[in-house]
Enzyme design. Structure first.
Site, PDB file in Angstrom:
ATOM      1  N   GLU A  35       4.451  -3.973   1.053  1.00 27.27           N
ATOM      2  CA  GLU A  35       5.419  -5.070   1.150  1.00 27.27           C
ATOM      3  C   GLU A  35       5.286  -5.649   2.551  1.00 27.27           C
ATOM      4  O   GLU A  35       5.348  -4.909   3.538  1.00 27.27           O
ATOM      5  CB  GLU A  35       6.845  -4.540   0.929  1.00 27.27           C
ATOM      6  CG  GLU A  35       7.851  -5.682   0.984  1.00 27.27           C
ATOM      7  CD  GLU A  35       9.293  -5.272   0.719  1.00 27.27           C
ATOM      8  OE1 GLU A  35       9.555  -4.066   0.526  1.00 27.27           O
ATOM      9  OE2 GLU A  35      10.149  -6.172   0.727  1.00 27.27           O
ATOM     10  N   ARG A 278       3.903  11.707   0.337  1.00 23.43           N
ATOM     11  CA  ARG A 278       3.748  10.881   1.538  1.00 23.43           C
ATOM     12  C   ARG A 278       3.132  11.716   2.642  1.00 23.43           C
ATOM     13  O   ARG A 278       3.378  12.916   2.729  1.00 23.43           O
ATOM     14  CB  ARG A 278       5.115  10.420   2.048  1.00 23.43           C
ATOM     15  CG  ARG A 278       5.797   9.391   1.227  1.00 23.43           C
ATOM     16  CD  ARG A 278       7.156   9.085   1.834  1.00 23.43           C
ATOM     17  NE  ARG A 278       7.123   7.853   2.610  1.00 23.43           N
ATOM     18  CZ  ARG A 278       7.204   6.650   2.058  1.00 23.43           C
ATOM     19  NH1 ARG A 278       7.316   6.513   0.768  1.00 23.43           N
ATOM     20  NH2 ARG A 278       7.172   5.572   2.822  1.00 23.43           N
ATOM     21  N   LYS A 288       9.092   1.606   8.166  1.00 21.93           N
ATOM     22  CA  LYS A 288       9.023   0.268   8.770  1.00 21.93           C
ATOM     23  C   LYS A 288      10.388  -0.152   9.318  1.00 21.93           C
ATOM     24  O   LYS A 288      10.473  -0.799  10.344  1.00 21.93           O
ATOM     25  CB  LYS A 288       8.522  -0.747   7.736  1.00 21.93           C
ATOM     26  CG  LYS A 288       7.009  -0.734   7.585  1.00 21.93           C
ATOM     27  CD  LYS A 288       6.551  -1.763   6.576  1.00 21.93           C
ATOM     28  CE  LYS A 288       6.613  -1.192   5.179  1.00 21.93           C
ATOM     29  NZ  LYS A 288       6.175  -2.110   4.142  1.00 21.93           N
TER      30      LYS A 288
HETATM   31  P1  ATP Z   1       8.254   2.153   4.535  1.00 20.64           P
HETATM   32  O1  ATP Z   1       9.445   2.909   4.061  1.00 20.64           O
HETATM   33  O2  ATP Z   1       7.685   2.663   5.790  1.00 20.64           O
HETATM   34  O3  ATP Z   1       8.471   0.680   4.543  1.00 20.64           O
HETATM   35  P2  ATP Z   1       7.051   1.817   2.021  1.00 20.64           P
HETATM   36  O4  ATP Z   1       6.586   2.870   1.083  1.00 20.64           O
HETATM   37  O5  ATP Z   1       8.268   1.068   1.673  1.00 20.64           O
HETATM   38  O6  ATP Z   1       7.135   2.456   3.450  1.00 20.64           O
HETATM   39  P3  ATP Z   1       5.141  -0.158   1.351  1.00 20.64           P
HETATM   40  O7  ATP Z   1       4.766  -1.352   2.121  1.00 20.64           O
HETATM   41  O8  ATP Z   1       5.892  -0.354   0.115  1.00 20.64           O
HETATM   42  O9  ATP Z   1       5.919   0.799   2.348  1.00 20.64           O
HETATM   43  O10 ATP Z   1       3.877   0.776   1.115  1.00 20.64           O
HETATM   44  C1  ATP Z   1       2.628   0.377   0.614  1.00 20.64           C
HETATM   45  C2  ATP Z   1       1.965   1.597   0.044  1.00 20.64           C
HETATM   46  O11 ATP Z   1       1.814   2.589   1.044  1.00 20.64           O
HETATM   47  C3  ATP Z   1       2.804   2.195  -1.063  1.00 20.64           C
HETATM   48  O12 ATP Z   1       1.958   2.551  -2.125  1.00 20.64           O
HETATM   49  C4  ATP Z   1       3.418   3.405  -0.411  1.00 20.64           C
HETATM   50  O13 ATP Z   1       3.673   4.407  -1.343  1.00 20.64           O
HETATM   51  C5  ATP Z   1       2.337   3.809   0.588  1.00 20.64           C
HETATM   52  N1  ATP Z   1       2.904   4.570   1.701  1.00 20.64           N
HETATM   53  C6  ATP Z   1       3.910   4.211   2.516  1.00 20.64           C
HETATM   54  N2  ATP Z   1       4.189   5.191   3.400  1.00 20.64           N
HETATM   55  C7  ATP Z   1       3.318   6.197   3.132  1.00 20.64           C
HETATM   56  C8  ATP Z   1       3.094   7.498   3.689  1.00 20.64           C
HETATM   57  N3  ATP Z   1       3.833   7.954   4.714  1.00 20.64           N
HETATM   58  N4  ATP Z   1       2.115   8.256   3.167  1.00 20.64           N
HETATM   59  C9  ATP Z   1       1.372   7.800   2.138  1.00 20.64           C
HETATM   60  N5  ATP Z   1       1.537   6.597   1.567  1.00 20.64           N
HETATM   61  C10 ATP Z   1       2.494   5.800   2.043  1.00 20.64           C
HETATM   62 MG    MG Z   2       9.079  -0.561   0.950  1.00 21.92          MG
END
Ligand code: ATP
Ligand code: MG
Length: 576
Positions: A35, A278, A288
């Site tokens: 995102e 994760r 983020k």
């Molecule tokens: P955040 O909470 O930091 O915003 P998010 O999962 O909401 O993380 P996205 O932009 O939706 O962030 O993530 C893009 C991809 O990266 C998704 O498939 C998510 O599952 C993966 N991802 C995010 N954080 C991790 C992590 N710590 N380890 C492995 N994959 C991750």
């Molecule tokens: Mg997210």
């Protein structure tokens, strides 16, 4: 190709098995779906390595898809930064997509769900929806709007789309089961009203689809075979599958023909969601939202502050992308949540830089050392190897003269036990030069030592009979007359506790910022470092690995960041 014959993770095993059974006709298609609501962090590196790595090793494809269904939080700045970070990590996408490319598709699919009695317009407020939803132990209650006729739903949904209603006034909901054990199946929202300008679609849409609905359709449209996501989506998988079952996109020609005509895959065969744990690191936060707060409150110098666990921060810090890829490969992909020590990542960084970084001499806390018996204009050019273990790096000239800079900590007027470097009347080897004896020390009015007067034992110079004479310490130096000045930024961990997210003591991650995480010093560098390109990495002997800062380093104003010290200083002070 070894990756295929010996899969090193359960996900690769699934891909191997699917290829063997012909489930997706031998196709392998993945996607990385961030995102664009912030910069990518090290955790995203795990997902990037996994998705792009599988596509590479199984001769498949991996798309970069921006999951841009929530315009309230998203921005093109993040889109550009994410593209740059993925490329920097060493990957390239088959197709660049946006969930917003499919807004028309999502809309047509919603109409199909309404027409088949699988979705309805609901007028409950957000609070009422929560109240009707029930709990883990109690079933939910049906919305009073659940029994609306197809015709009424179609009419209301058209008017939602036309912008007739206020934000939050109505939602489109899936009609599944308000008593389902899995709360995600209790008539989840598909669309909500949000009168916001979208970075790609402008003001075309006053309604935006929800993540669970948009994500599975996006996967199906792109012909994704293995949709890899993190564990928190495990409970959402039944919903992912439910939407795709109801819509049956590839076989519904009314839906899929226009997609195919527009060049979308829309392949038969259903994408399979697979969850993995994760990646987490100690001494850091990886959300983020939290990283955004550090930036917005000025607690760090932007998203790419070299202390930030963002990919752009790691890049600016001088972490080689290969080290991040290797780190996550070694960490492995499992369904077990765990936290990896930050020192393991630093170990991967040292491993890459030890092999790749040429050696140089630099002094970061200078003390003048004068070889008093040499003439004022004494000048020599010494030859130094650029890498102790790899001759291919060649050699370079290093000027040597009467006045040198040495590291202040390499001298002690009153040595502590076990100190083997320079002391009054003592001897030390000057790297590549010979053995020097400290004859005299000069202090300023405050009593601070400002100069050491030494003599060099000519018999210990390289090639001389006494060159191998033993002396306990060897120290580095730079010729004062030839040295170039540099700003050097010494970084340490951003947080001073292993789990900054732990707020059980009433403190938050913001209370655990390490006050000593950044120190700026004036340093002297050997002249061969003049004009090196930004982002070039070097080992400053005995001090660590350093990178020419990609933002601030100039030919006429050198700025280096310490990437990492030569040894793990935290392993001692913080046993885990
Ligand atoms: P955040 O909470 O930091 O915003 P998010 O999962 O909401 O993380 P996205 O932009 O939706 O962030 O993530 C893009 C991809 O990266 C998704 O498939 C998510 O599952 C993966 N991802 C995010 N954080 C991790 C992590 N710590 N380890 C492995 N994959 C991750
Ligand atoms: Mg997210």
């Amino acid at each position: 190709m070894t990756a295929i014959s010996t899969p090193n993770s359960f996900i690769r095993q699934i891909v191997v098995d699917d290829n063997a059974s012909g489930k997706h006709g031998g196709r392998v298609a993945t996607r990385f779906p961030p995102e664009p609501n912030g910069y990518l962090h090290l955790g995203h590196g795990k997902s990037i390595g996994l998705n792009f790595g599988i596509a590479r090793d199984f001769a498949g494809t991996c798309n970069l898809r921006f999951d841009d269904t929530n315009p309230a939080r998203e921005d093109v700045e993040y889109v550009e930064a994410i593209k740059e970070d993925v490329r920097w990590l060493g990957f390239d996408w088959a197709e660049l997509r946006h969930a917003s490319d499919y807004f028309e598709v999502f809309h047509r699919c919603a109409i199909k769900l309404i027409e088949t009695g699988k979705a309805y317009v609901c007028d409950l407020s957000a609070d009422e929806v929560r109240e009707y939803r029930g709990t883990l132990t109690e079933p939910g209650r049906d919305s009073p709007y659940r029994t609306r006729s197809v015709a009424e739903n179609l009419d209301l949904f058209r008017r939602m789309r036309d912008g007739e209603f206020a934000d939050g006034a109505r939602t489109l909901r899936a009609k599944i089961d308000m008593a389902a054990g899995n709360i995600n199946l209790r008539d989840p929202a598909i669309y909500r009203i949000r009168k916001l300008t979208h970075q790609n679609t402008g003001d075309a849409w006053p309604i935006y689809p929800m993540y669970d609905y948009a994500h599975c359709i996006s996967d199906a449209v792109e012909g994704i075979t293995h949709s890899l996501c993190t564990l928190e989506f495990e409970d959402h998988r039944p919903l992912y599958d439910w939407f795709l079952d109801q819509l049956d996109l590839p076989h519904d020609r009314a839906l899929s023909d226009p997609l195919r005509a527009a060049g979308f895959a829309c392949e038969p065969g259903t994408p399979q969601q697979i969850e993995f744990a994760r990646g987490n690191l100690d001494y850091t936060v990886m959300s983020k939202r939290k990283l955004m707060a550090l930036v917005q409150d000025g607690l760090v110098d932007g998203w790419d502050d070299p202390r930030m666990p963002t990919l752009s921060g790691a890049r600016r810090r001088g972490f080689p992308p290969a080290a991040i890829r290797t780190f996550w490969e070694r960490a492995g992909v499992t369904k077990q949540n765990s936290v990896i020590e930050y020192g393991v990542l630093e170990g991967c960084v040292r491993e890459v830089l030890d092999a790749e970084a040429p050696r140089r001499l630099a002094v970061i806390d200078p003390l003048k050392l004068v070889l008093t018996h040499l003439g004022a204009d004494h000048a020599e050019t010494l030859r130094f190897p650029n890498h102790p273990k790899n001759e291919a790096f060649g050699e370079r000239d290093v000027p040597f003269s009467r006045e040198l800079w040495i590291e202040r900590e390499d001298f002690m007027e009153e040595p502590v036990k076990g100190f083997h470097r320079l002391v009054p009347g003592g001897e030390v080897r000057l790297r590549g030069v010979g053995i020097a004896r400290c004859e005299d020390i000069v202090k300023d009015a405050t009593g601070t030592v400002v100069e050491l007067h030494c003599t060099l034992d000519a018999d210990t110079r390289p090639g001389q009979p006494g060159a191998d004479r033993k002396v306990k310490g060897t120290i580095h130096w730079v010729s004062a007359k030839h040295a170039i000045a540099a700003e050097v930024r010494l970084y340490d961990r951003l947080f001073d506790v292993a789990d900054p997210d732990d707020d059980s003591d009433g403190k938050t991650y913001r209370d655990h910022l390490n006050p000593a995480s950044k120190r700026v010093v004036r340093a002297w560098l050997e002249p061969s470092l003049a004009g090196v390109p930004v982002e070039s990495t070097w080992q400053f002997e005995r001090l660590g690995y350093f990178v020419a800062d990609r933002r601030d380093h100039r030919t006429d104003a050198a700025v280096f960041n310490r990437v990492v010290t030569l040894r793990d200083a935290w392993a001692k002070v913080a046993p885990r």
